[in-house]
Design a protein around this motif. Structure first.
Motif, PDB file in Angstrom:
ATOM      1  N   ASN A  57       0.828  -1.219   0.003  1.00  0.00           N
ATOM      2  CA  ASN A  57      -0.042  -0.144  -0.040  1.00  0.00           C
ATOM      3  C   ASN A  57       0.952   1.235   0.010  1.00  0.00           C
ATOM      4  O   ASN A  57       0.715   2.284   0.651  1.00  0.00           O
ATOM      5  CB  ASN A  57      -0.998   0.013   1.061  1.00  0.00           C
ATOM      6  N   GLU A  95      -8.718   4.677  -0.717  1.00  0.00           N
ATOM      7  CA  GLU A  95      -9.493   3.769  -1.614  1.00  0.00           C
ATOM      8  C   GLU A  95     -10.591   4.744  -2.385  1.00  0.00           C
ATOM      9  O   GLU A  95     -10.984   4.628  -3.393  1.00  0.00           O
ATOM     10  CB  GLU A  95     -10.109   2.819  -1.155  1.00  0.00           C
ATOM     11  N   LYS A  96     -11.239   5.735  -1.502  1.00  0.00           N
ATOM     12  CA  LYS A  96     -12.398   6.214  -2.193  1.00  0.00           C
ATOM     13  C   LYS A  96     -11.939   7.347  -3.001  1.00  0.00           C
ATOM     14  O   LYS A  96     -12.522   7.798  -4.183  1.00  0.00           O
ATOM     15  CB  LYS A  96     -13.316   7.040  -0.818  1.00  0.00           C
ATOM     16  N   SER A 142      -8.179   1.080 -11.844  1.00  0.00           N
ATOM     17  CA  SER A 142      -8.081   0.726 -10.186  1.00  0.00           C
ATOM     18  C   SER A 142      -6.576   0.590  -9.875  1.00  0.00           C
ATOM     19  O   SER A 142      -6.266   1.081  -8.702  1.00  0.00           O
ATOM     20  CB  SER A 142      -8.998  -0.160  -9.787  1.00  0.00           C
ATOM     21  N   ASP A 199      -5.518   0.119  -1.300  1.00  0.00           N
ATOM     22  CA  ASP A 199      -5.495  -1.502  -1.795  1.00  0.00           C
ATOM     23  C   ASP A 199      -6.439  -1.058  -2.987  1.00  0.00           C
ATOM     24  O   ASP A 199      -7.342  -0.827  -3.317  1.00  0.00           O
ATOM     25  CB  ASP A 199      -6.449  -2.119  -0.760  1.00  0.00           C
ATOM     26  N   LYS A 216      -9.858  -2.932  -3.263  1.00  0.00           N
ATOM     27  CA  LYS A 216     -10.843  -2.223  -2.527  1.00  0.00           C
ATOM     28  C   LYS A 216     -11.231  -0.940  -3.339  1.00  0.00           C
ATOM     29  O   LYS A 216     -12.566  -0.764  -3.617  1.00  0.00           O
ATOM     30  CB  LYS A 216     -10.466  -1.953  -1.297  1.00  0.00           C
ATOM     31  N   THR A 217     -10.105  -0.476  -4.030  1.00  0.00           N
ATOM     32  CA  THR A 217     -10.408   0.686  -4.669  1.00  0.00           C
ATOM     33  C   THR A 217     -11.319   0.308  -6.146  1.00  0.00           C
ATOM     34  O   THR A 217     -12.321   0.987  -6.473  1.00  0.00           O
ATOM     35  CB  THR A 217      -9.181   1.248  -5.459  1.00  0.00           C
ATOM     36  N   PHE A 259     -13.461  -2.064  -6.079  1.00  0.00           N
ATOM     37  CA  PHE A 259     -14.971  -2.339  -5.668  1.00  0.00           C
ATOM     38  C   PHE A 259     -15.740  -1.202  -5.051  1.00  0.00           C
ATOM     39  O   PHE A 259     -16.820  -0.717  -5.689  1.00  0.00           O
ATOM     40  CB  PHE A 259     -15.055  -3.315  -4.441  1.00  0.00           C
ATOM     41  N   VAL A 260     -14.926  -0.001  -4.746  1.00  0.00           N
ATOM     42  CA  VAL A 260     -15.621   1.286  -4.539  1.00  0.00           C
ATOM     43  C   VAL A 260     -15.958   2.068  -5.925  1.00  0.00           C
ATOM     44  O   VAL A 260     -16.956   2.495  -6.144  1.00  0.00           O
ATOM     45  CB  VAL A 260     -14.659   2.025  -3.649  1.00  0.00           C
TER      46      VAL A 260
END
Length: 868
Positions: free
Chosen positions: A8, A286-287, A628, A638, A641-642, A644-645
């Protein structure tokens, strides 16, 4: 890259540029004489494409070169692919191994095979002989290897599977449903390499004629400094709002998406500045990365460029470029509006702080941006009137218009010289000084001139995309060469010669960037041609239609979901352009046919846009979403996670294709200008309400029933016809035996809907098909029916049909029926349109429900003391 993601850790600027280069332009960059030689080759390719697109191409280039321009295009792409892309991660980056030289030169020769041996190929009627077939096979293998290096293994593997199917389609190992007789090596190679059905087909032709010029246009505009200008303007306009950096990222990415066809390059270009600032105001890694991914990927759906897909749609759908971007405009616009709203809700939900100390109302900001975009559109449209006057009044109007453009350019450049040049900001600085739009807008107004020229030629003059991009690119040549020396003159600086040399260097580097960015697109379109060639050679497209129909049970929604999933799966390893070519070649006709069988007339452009939207989602979707991973490399978050968001933020991009398949008003098909305005307003409200419903936040945090109600309101606004058709059916049923009298009373041009049942020509099983046929002019009902193509016979209480005459309006659609089987083909349903209340009346209860939810939530806001 995997290790960096695991830890990360945000990548450095140098590592990020290497990431973009390795994915978009090639990771190898040899120095010395070889590096200069490759730079010259790249510049020669760019200049060749510019000359090819010019009005003087017939005078400057031999006719044989123009006729074989696809071969030349692919030869450059293959040569530079083996020069720029190492074979493996462990392969050298600073020099080129002898094996790569050999493959590059051999691939270049075989790509030019049809040009070098043109007479031989023509005299043979496009059929390969024993020598040709082996050269063609080696050419395919080299093409696949180049595609593997530039695009990853998926493209080469898929193309290899399709090619293997050509040869071994008759094997017992192949399922019965897709088995075919197979082809000899000579026949297959003729189809794939010698003719224009395979590698040198429509897709490579579009890459040659149109796409290169637009990629080059974007590269030159970025070299001129437009990318930084757009980002600065976006931050100046939106950076001070709550969640401002995220809103600026959306708008900045939309603007840079106009000049960049690459999701990854867009993420890194704007993300290196926007992501740290988003994290500073409270977005998680991530967001922050997900916002940048969603906005950068959506850059590809934004007209007028839309990656390369818009130009491919022109060829595949058979409509003009203006029509393509007209249909694509509304979904893309409301998608970006929704994304801005998403980041606004994220900021409000989490009570994020603002950047800077300026206070400007949201209303003024939105109003200012609306005035700018409306003014820019009006300027692009209004230019035609003075141009028309000059053209009609002066004989040498081209020279006069060129002089006027240069005068306007010089005036705007004089304005720019009066302010400091824009320098990229440091997002990690202790104090972030947001740019003031009123102070910086002058510095780059002249960047809008090439865009105005491009839009004018495309939309007003309706010239070809290639010629339009040529004139816009020519203006960029002038801008790159003159902006620095002219600014130096206006500022009374002495080093004008040095400023000119800087411009020459920028132009040189822009030409190189344009060519390197085209390597992957050229190879993708060529390799996808193998897949398209397989479909045309084997007829597997019809087999796919039968297979999908079987798996979906004839259910259109289920079939669309399957097509969307296929686009996502293929897109995980393919660039958007190649994914679009493959899936549209296989599935577009299937969707139209099964839609017709379900009684839904789906325009072909709607299906192609459906496939394209799902194709770009592959850059977002885990586990492979490359954009992503690029965003996570910038943010240090991550990657999974990035992804999926980002997919959650992109739900509206997933939902919109389903909506415009069933409601083609969203694509502005057959709507008047005032209907278009209503559709735009309703669709904008719908997408905002849908966003609020899925985000769980409207005026305040929504309760579950409120979220459900909001999604329902959005559905009503998107699909008013769904409810109105149930309140008041749009068609009256007519007995098939009453067909003659129904046609006799119908008005000319009125569309009648027929359901025809009969045995399938291939399987013999009974099937239904829906037809929509306008009533033509005719002396009587018999003449009208004959003109429509219906040869009917009433017998045993049934309205039976004979085979339509060749050339009749319904002949092609009815070609899959067996008219000579024991079971007769017959008309089972006839529907005539009824006068129906305006479907927009359904908006009233939907808006009342929205108003009720608003009142309920505002009441809670006041009660709880929450401020939105």
């Amino acid at each position: 890259m995997t290790d960096n993601q695991t830890q990360n850790r945000a990548l450095s600027e140098e590592e990020l540029q290497d990431l973009v280069a390795s994915s978009d332009a090639g990771a190898r960059n040899p120095s010395g004489g070889v590096g200069k030689f490759l730079a010259i080759v790249a510049v020669v390719w760019a200049l060749f494409q510019v000359v090819l697109a010019s009005p003087l191409a017939n005078y400057l280039l031999p006719g044989d070169v123009i006729n074989n321009s696809r071969q030349v295009h692919l030869a450059f792409a293959i040569f530079l692919a083996f020069m720029a892309y190492p074979a493996f991660k462990s392969s050298p980056r600073n020099y080129i191994p002898i094996t790569d030289w050999f493959l590059a030169l051999l691939g270049t020769f075989i790509a030019m095979y049809g040009f070098i041996f043109y007479e031989k190929v023509v005299n043979a009627g496009g059929l390969a002989d024993d020598v040709d077939k082996w050269f063609a096979l080696v050419g395919l293998l080299i093409l696949f290897e180049g595609a593997r290096r530039a695009l990853g293994p998926a493209m080469a593997i898929i193309a290899t599977i399709f090619l293997a199917y050509v040869f071994f389609g008759s094997s017992d190992l192949v399922p019965d449903v897709i088995r075919w007789k197979g082809a000899s090596l000579k026949k297959a190679m003729s189809h794939m390499w010698i003719t224009s059905e395979g590698v040198f087909g429509i897709a490579l032709g579009v890459s040659t004629k149109f796409v290169f010029l637009f990629v080059l246009f974007g590269a030159l505009l970025d070299k001129a400094g437009a990318g930084n200008y757009f980002i600065k303007m976006a931050f100046g306009a939106l950076g001070h709002l709550r969640g401002g950096p995220a809103k600026a990222a959306v708008v900045g990415s939309a603007a840079t998406g106009l000049i960049s066809g690459s999701s990854i390059a867009n993420v890194v270009t704007t993300g290196t500045f926007t992501i740290p600032l988003m994290k500073r105001v409270g977005f998680s890694s991530e967001k922050a990365g997900a916002v940048e991914v969603a906005s950068s990927v959506n850059g590809q759906i934004m007209p007028p460029v839309m990656g390369a897909a818009a130009f491919l749609m022109v060829e595949y759908v058979g409509i003009s470029y203006v029509e393509v971007i007209t249909h694509a405009f509304l979904p893309a616009t409301i998608s970006y509006i929704a994304l801005i709203y998403i980041v606004h809700l994220e900021a409000v939900k989490n009570n994020m702080p603002t950047l800077g100390n300026r206070v400007v109302s949201m209303g003024k900001t939105i109003g200012g941006m609306a005035v700018f975009f409306i003014g820019f559109a009006a300027l692009c449209y209004g230019v035609q009137y003075p141009v028309g006057w000059i053209t009609s009044a002066l004989p040498n109007s081209a020279l006069v218009l060129s002089a006027l453009i240069f005068v306007v350019y010089a005036a705007l450049l004089y304005l720019a010289a009066g302010v400091d040049d824009l320098e990229p900001d440091d997002p990690n600085a202790e104090e972030v000084e947001l740019p003031v739009v009123g102070e910086i807008y002058k510095s780059g107004l002249y960047y809008l001139l090439p865009i105005i020229v491009l839009v004018y030629f495309l939309m007003i003059e309706q010239k070809s995309p290639g010629l339009s991009a040529f004139w816009a690119t020519m203006l960029l040549f002038v801008i790159l060469l003159t902006q620095n020396p002219l600014k130096a003159m206006f500022r009374a600086q002495s080093d004008i010669a040095g400023a000119f040399r800087t411009g020459v260097t920028d132009l040189w580097n822009g030409l190189i960037d344009g060519s390197r960015n085209m390597i992957g697109i050229g190879l993708a379109t060529a390799t996808a041609g193998v897949i398209v060639g397989t479909v045309t050679l084997t007829g597997v497209g019809q087999v796919m239609a039968d297979l999908v129909e079987f798996l979906s049970g004839g259910n259109l929604i289920l079939m669309l979901i399957m097509v969307g999933l296929l686009s996502l799966i293929l897109g995980m390893g393919l660039p958007t352009t190649a994914n679009y070519i493959v899936v549209s070649s296989l599935m577009a006709a299937v969707v139209v046919e099964l839609g017709a069988q379900s009684g839904l007339i789906v325009p072909l452009i709607a299906v192609h846009l459906f496939v394209f939207y799902f194709g770009i989602m592959a850059d977002v979707t885990p586990p492979v979403g490359l954009a992503s991973f690029a965003a996570a490399a910038v943010s240090g978050g991550d990657a999974i996670k990035t992804g999926f968001v980002a997919f959650f933020y992109s739900l509206r991009t997933v939902a919109l294709p389903f909506v415009f398949i069933f409601n083609t008003d969203l694509l502005l098909i057959d709507v008047t200008w005032w209907q278009g305005i209503i559709v735009f307003i309703a669709a904008t409200i719908a997408i905002l309400v849908f966003t609020a419903g899925t985000m769980g936040y409207f005026m305040t945090r929504s309760r579950i029933y409120e979220s459900v109600a909001l999604v329902l309101v959005a559905f009503v606004l998107f699909r008013p016809d769904f409810f109105m058709d149930r309140i008041q059916p749009p068609f009256s049923m007519i007995e098939p035996t009453e067909l003659v009298s129904a046609v006799d009373t119908a008005e000319v041009g009125q569309e009648l809907r027929f359901v025809v049942s009969g045995p399938d020509f291939d399987t013999g099983e009974m099937k239904d098909m829906s037809l929509v046929v306008p009533v033509p002019e005719g002396a009587d009902s018999a003449a009208k029916l004959e003109a429509m193509g219906f040869m009917t016979l009433e017998e045993d209480g049934l309205m039976k049909m004979e085979e339509p005459m060749f050339g009749a309006p319904i002949a092609n659609q009815m070609g899959s029926f067996d008219f000579y089987a024991d079971e007769a083909v017959r008309i089972t349903e006839v529907k005539a349109p009824k006068v129906q209340m305006p479907k927009e009346l359904v908006f009233i209860p939907a808006l009342l429900l929205l108003g009720l939810i608003t009142v309920l939530q505002l009441g809670r806001v006041r009660k709880e003391g929450v401020t939105a």
